[in-house]
Design an enzyme around this catalytic site. Structure first.
Site, PDB file in Angstrom:
ATOM      1  N   TRP A 206      -3.654  -1.684  -1.303  1.00 46.34           N
ATOM      2  CA  TRP A 206      -3.587  -2.899  -2.108  1.00 46.34           C
ATOM      3  C   TRP A 206      -4.006  -3.999  -1.149  1.00 46.34           C
ATOM      4  O   TRP A 206      -3.239  -4.448  -0.317  1.00 46.34           O
ATOM      5  CB  TRP A 206      -2.167  -3.140  -2.625  1.00 46.34           C
TER       6      TRP A 206
ATOM      7  N   HIS B 206       9.727 -32.775 -35.584  1.00 50.23           N
ATOM      8  CA  HIS B 206       8.440 -33.152 -36.196  1.00 50.23           C
ATOM      9  C   HIS B 206       7.827 -31.994 -36.983  1.00 50.23           C
ATOM     10  O   HIS B 206       6.611 -31.939 -37.171  1.00 50.23           O
ATOM     11  CB  HIS B 206       7.462 -33.637 -35.116  1.00 50.23           C
TER      12      HIS B 206
ATOM     13  N   GLU C 100       7.030 -19.772 -21.597  1.00 45.04           N
ATOM     14  CA  GLU C 100       6.975 -18.463 -20.926  1.00 45.04           C
ATOM     15  C   GLU C 100       8.046 -17.518 -21.467  1.00 45.04           C
ATOM     16  O   GLU C 100       7.795 -16.325 -21.696  1.00 45.04           O
ATOM     17  CB  GLU C 100       7.128 -18.628 -19.407  1.00 45.04           C
TER      18      GLU C 100
ATOM     19  N   LYS D 208      -3.417  -5.315 -19.330  1.00 49.38           N
ATOM     20  CA  LYS D 208      -2.950  -6.033 -18.145  1.00 49.38           C
ATOM     21  C   LYS D 208      -3.973  -7.080 -17.706  1.00 49.38           C
ATOM     22  O   LYS D 208      -3.640  -8.166 -17.248  1.00 49.38           O
ATOM     23  CB  LYS D 208      -2.704  -5.051 -17.006  1.00 49.38           C
TER      24      LYS D 208
ATOM     25  N   ASN E 252       1.085  -0.183   6.015  1.00 46.75           N
ATOM     26  CA  ASN E 252       1.462  -0.963   4.834  1.00 46.75           C
ATOM     27  C   ASN E 252       2.223  -2.182   5.348  1.00 46.75           C
ATOM     28  O   ASN E 252       3.087  -2.049   6.215  1.00 46.75           O
ATOM     29  CB  ASN E 252       2.370  -0.144   3.916  1.00 46.75           C
ATOM     30  N   GLY E 253       1.872  -3.363   4.851  1.00 51.68           N
ATOM     31  CA  GLY E 253       2.564  -4.571   5.315  1.00 51.68           C
ATOM     32  C   GLY E 253       1.557  -5.654   5.648  1.00 51.68           C
ATOM     33  O   GLY E 253       0.355  -5.519   5.370  1.00 51.68           O
TER      34      GLY E 253
ATOM     35  N   LYS F  10       7.167 -13.882 -23.154  1.00 54.26           N
ATOM     36  CA  LYS F  10       7.739 -12.603 -22.694  1.00 54.26           C
ATOM     37  C   LYS F  10       8.403 -11.871 -23.856  1.00 54.26           C
ATOM     38  O   LYS F  10       8.217 -10.681 -24.060  1.00 54.26           O
ATOM     39  CB  LYS F  10       8.758 -12.830 -21.562  1.00 54.26           C
TER      40      LYS F  10
ATOM     41  N   CYS G 221       0.856  -1.192   0.000  1.00 50.94           N
ATOM     42  CA  CYS G 221       0.000   0.000   0.000  1.00 50.94           C
ATOM     43  C   CYS G 221       0.886   1.234   0.000  1.00 50.94           C
ATOM     44  O   CYS G 221       2.100   1.141   0.138  1.00 50.94           O
ATOM     45  CB  CYS G 221      -0.861   0.007   1.251  1.00 50.94           C
TER      46      CYS G 221
ATOM     47  N   ARG H 292       1.376   1.865  -5.965  1.00 51.18           N
ATOM     48  CA  ARG H 292       1.586   0.874  -4.916  1.00 51.18           C
ATOM     49  C   ARG H 292       0.285   0.168  -4.538  1.00 51.18           C
ATOM     50  O   ARG H 292       0.320  -0.842  -3.826  1.00 51.18           O
ATOM     51  CB  ARG H 292       2.165   1.529  -3.660  1.00 51.18           C
TER      52      ARG H 292
ATOM     53  N   GLU I 212       5.727 -10.574 -26.286  1.00 51.25           N
ATOM     54  CA  GLU I 212       4.900  -9.486 -25.744  1.00 51.25           C
ATOM     55  C   GLU I 212       5.586  -8.125 -25.813  1.00 51.25           C
ATOM     56  O   GLU I 212       4.977  -7.125 -26.152  1.00 51.25           O
ATOM     57  CB  GLU I 212       4.628  -9.740 -24.257  1.00 51.25           C
TER      58      GLU I 212
HETATM   59  C1  AGP Z   1       1.381 -12.076 -19.419  1.00 47.55           C
HETATM   60  O1  AGP Z   1       2.530 -11.334 -19.422  1.00 47.55           O
HETATM   61  C2  AGP Z   1       0.220 -11.418 -20.003  1.00 47.55           C
HETATM   62  N1  AGP Z   1      -0.050 -10.212 -19.368  1.00 47.55           N
HETATM   63  C3  AGP Z   1      -1.008 -12.318 -20.151  1.00 47.55           C
HETATM   64  O2  AGP Z   1      -0.650 -13.462 -20.870  1.00 47.55           O
HETATM   65  C4  AGP Z   1      -1.642 -12.763 -18.829  1.00 47.55           C
HETATM   66  O3  AGP Z   1      -0.841 -13.705 -18.198  1.00 47.55           O
HETATM   67  C5  AGP Z   1      -3.010 -13.384 -19.118  1.00 47.55           C
HETATM   68  O4  AGP Z   1      -3.818 -12.407 -19.724  1.00 47.55           O
HETATM   69  C6  AGP Z   1      -3.670 -13.937 -17.860  1.00 47.55           C
HETATM   70  O5  AGP Z   1      -3.917 -12.905 -16.968  1.00 47.55           O
HETATM   71  P1  AGP Z   1      -4.360 -13.256 -15.468  1.00 47.55           P
HETATM   72  O6  AGP Z   1      -3.247 -13.997 -14.815  1.00 47.55           O
HETATM   73  O7  AGP Z   1      -4.604 -11.904 -14.844  1.00 47.55           O
HETATM   74  O8  AGP Z   1      -5.613 -14.071 -15.537  1.00 47.55           O
END
Ligand code: AGP
Length: 595
Positions: free
Chosen positions: A71, A491, A468, A590, A97-98, A472, A2, A27, A475
């Site tokens: 938060w 394959h 993953e 996000k 906060n904590g 990354k 927070c 935060r 993205e």
């Molecule tokens: C990951 O870097 C992305 N932002 C995206 O793939 C994300 O993981 C996905 O949309 C799932 O989001 P969530 O974990 O909030 O459900």
């Protein structure tokens, strides 16, 4: 995580508190509130953003006050759970906060002593503890109160009619801003930079007493001096704690995130996931894990860990696919993983599972999110707010919860469990080692930044890490990258290999080692440059790969932890090399709240 603020001076506190809180919303931003003291204490708080609070707030007069932007960790975002929290008589107000790990015990004691609680939060025990120990000296009452607290805290305390603020910190940052006939106490520098750039960093265990004319700091009852620093950062730089992007800051927060998440759960003897315990008691046969994107990759790693430690079959499914065809078997334990708790595909899967009588455990990072409200049980990751669209620290926190869950219900023998527990506790320092060794990754990023097509390969528990790593890179650097089980390349994808298509191989020293060395030779034979992610001390790999990123040695079960941090940094520096808008990449959000 927070944001807290305190102001004491010769100006009206309210507008200053609101201004500072606005700069602390990175935060936490699910609810906020202020308290201003003149003769009595006036409090206004709600589950809104700071701007909305500013519009709704009545005019409080007073030159001393405190504020908070939240938060949520314990108790969803709501008016009653928002801070500041008060004691029984409304004369002591606190922002915190904590996380107070022993708040349930403290709350029980205080209720037995006649205190009334109104919220679900851990923080509300603080004003009641201070009230319990107050015998005319606020500072001493705060010192006594923090002696009872187990966990982390940064707090600011205000008492009606007193022209001073008391601050205390342990495991959470807290600074003092020195002004001219005014002083500030805040979680972080961005809050006060508009007013002063003279800052004192409070240290662990410090108790600060701020008045309009100065600040006194004590440690274990003895007055101490703390160095004053002049801050030259802009507010935006400060919000990123000096890092260029939120993503890099969040990558570097992972050792703390691991400690915070494990700290929360490994403290209690019997884990609180009675749904899983119940299912295991009635002979659960299988487990289903559902998620999207990066969270799905965490589920895939969870599958390997649970299958190894519990010996039951686990299906890890993409939620958006599951919603159209997935079947569930009776007695299936269902775990859904979602950082935001708002991903539409994942929410639909929860409702679908519950619709067929499945009990659902949600692993999420946002208290009060829809997932946490519709699932039967919720386990919170403690990553704090994640600003950068690319998930990094939240993924790490998800892995910690999955490791803890699997180890809590493991059938492995006690020696194996003891070595795993030791390994788990060493993860923060192992991750720090990767973070401290960025030079090689920078060199690899320079190399990678000039390509448009890349393959990541891995085997076993590191196959999801390849997925993953590719996600990354895709993205944030806009390079077309694919993660592949390395045995699958022959394959089909072999057709794409050649000088323009580098391959990044994740090489773990486990039962897949020889097989992946063979795959690297096959890739090299087809002309692709190879970058290997390998364990320290692996001499052989240097002869095979063109570039090698070395990571610390850990138990194979934990190898995704160190490997993924290296790949997060690789993606970050490659994107930086290409001048990409790292924190907010094109076409992405996000939280994906549409199907
Ligand atoms: C990951 O870097 C992305 N932002 C995206 O793939 C994300 O993981 C996905 O949309 C799932 O989001 P969530 O974990 O909030 O459900």
């Amino acid at each position: 995580m927070c944001g807290i603020i305190g102001y004491i001076g010769d100006k009206q506190a309210q507008p200053i508190l609101l201004n500072c809180l606005g700069r602390l919303e990175y935060r936490g931003y699910d609810s906020c509130g202020v308290a201003v003291s003149s003769s009595g204490i006036e409090v206004y708080k709600d589950a809104v953003r700071v701007e909305a609070l500013g519009k709704a707030l009545p005019q409080f007069s007073g030159t001393v006050g405190i504020g908070h932007t939240r938060w949520a960790t314990h108790g969803g975002p709501s008016q009653v759970n928002a801070h500041p929290h008060l004691d029984c008589h409304g004369t002591i107000a606190v922002v915190h906060n904590g996380i107070i790990n022993n708040f349930r015990e403290l709350k029980r004691q205080l209720i037995n002593e006649g205190h009334n609680f109104v919220s679900e939060t851990d923080s509300e025990v603080i004003p009641h503890l201070i009230e319990k120990y107050y015998h005319g000296n606020l500072e001493e009452a705060v010192e006594a109160a923090v002696r009872d607290i187990e966990g982390s805290y940064a707090m600011i305390v205000l008492r009606a009619g007193e022209s001073r603020l008391i601050a205390a910190r342990k495991d959470c940052p807290l600074i003092v801003g020195i002004g001219d006939r005014e002083n500030f106490i805040a979680s972080d520098v961005p809050a006060i930079l508009g007013y002063t750039n003279r800052v004192i960093y409070l240290e662990e265990g410090d108790i600060g007493v701020a008045t309009p004319d100065g600040i006194k700091i004590r440690r274990d009852g003895i007055e101490v001096d703390r160095e004053e620093h002049k801050i030259l950062w802009s507010i935006e730089e400060a919000q990123k704690a000096g890092y260029e992007h939120f993503m890099l800051k969040e990558i570097h927060e992972q050792p703390k995130v691991i400690r915070d998440t494990l700290g929360e759960y490994t403290r209690v003897a019997e884990p609180v996931v009675d749904d899983l315990a119940v299912m295991r008691a009635v002979g659960i046969e299988s487990m289903l894990m559902l998620a999207c994107g990066t969270s799905y990759h965490a589920a895939l790693i969870g599958k390997y860990v649970v299958e190894e430690l519990l010996g039951i079959p686990v299906r890890a499914e993409i939620a958006s696919e599951f919603n159209y065809y997935g079947q569930t078997l009776a007695g299936t334990a269902a775990i859904v993983i979602t950082q935001s708790g708002e991903t539409a595909d994942t929410l639909r899967a929860i409702r679908r599972l519950k619709g067929v009588g499945c009990r659902v455990v949600a692993i999420t990072n946002v208290v009060g999110s829809t997932a946490s409200r519709i699932a039967n049980q919720t386990i919170y990751t403690r990553a704090g707010p994640e600003i950068s669209v690319a998930a990094t620290k939240s993924f790490m926190a998800q892995l910690m919860v999955l490791y803890w869950l699997a180890m809590s219900y493991s059938k492995a023998d006690s020696r194996r469990l003891a070595s795993l527990l030791m390994g788990l506790r060493q993860l923060p320092s192992k991750v720090q080692q990767v973070l401290d060794d960025e030079d090689k990754i920078l060199e690899c990023a320079k190399f990678l930044s000039r390509y448009e097509d890349v393959f990541f390969i891995g085997r076993g528990i590191n196959f999801p890490v390849a997925l993953e790593g590719a996600l990354k890179l895709k993205e944030i650097s806009y390079i077309h990258a694919e993660g592949y089980a390395s045995g699958e390349l022959k394959h089909g994808p072999f057709a794409l290999l050649g000088g323009d298509t580098p391959v990044i191989a994740i090489v773990a020293r486990d039962n897949t080692y020889e097989a992946i060395l063979t795959n690297i030779k096959e890739v090299k034979a087809r002309g692709s440059p190879v970058m290997a992610l390998a364990e320290e001390g692996d001499e052989a790999i240097g002869e095979l790969a063109d570039l090698v990123i070395t990571v610390p040695r850990v138990d194979t079960v934990f190898s995704p932890v160190v490997n993924v941090v290296a790949l997060q940094l690789l993606a970050y520096y490659t994107a930086k090399q290409r001048g990409c808008p790292i924190d907010f990449p094109r076409n992405l959000a996000k939280s994906v709240t549409v199907e």
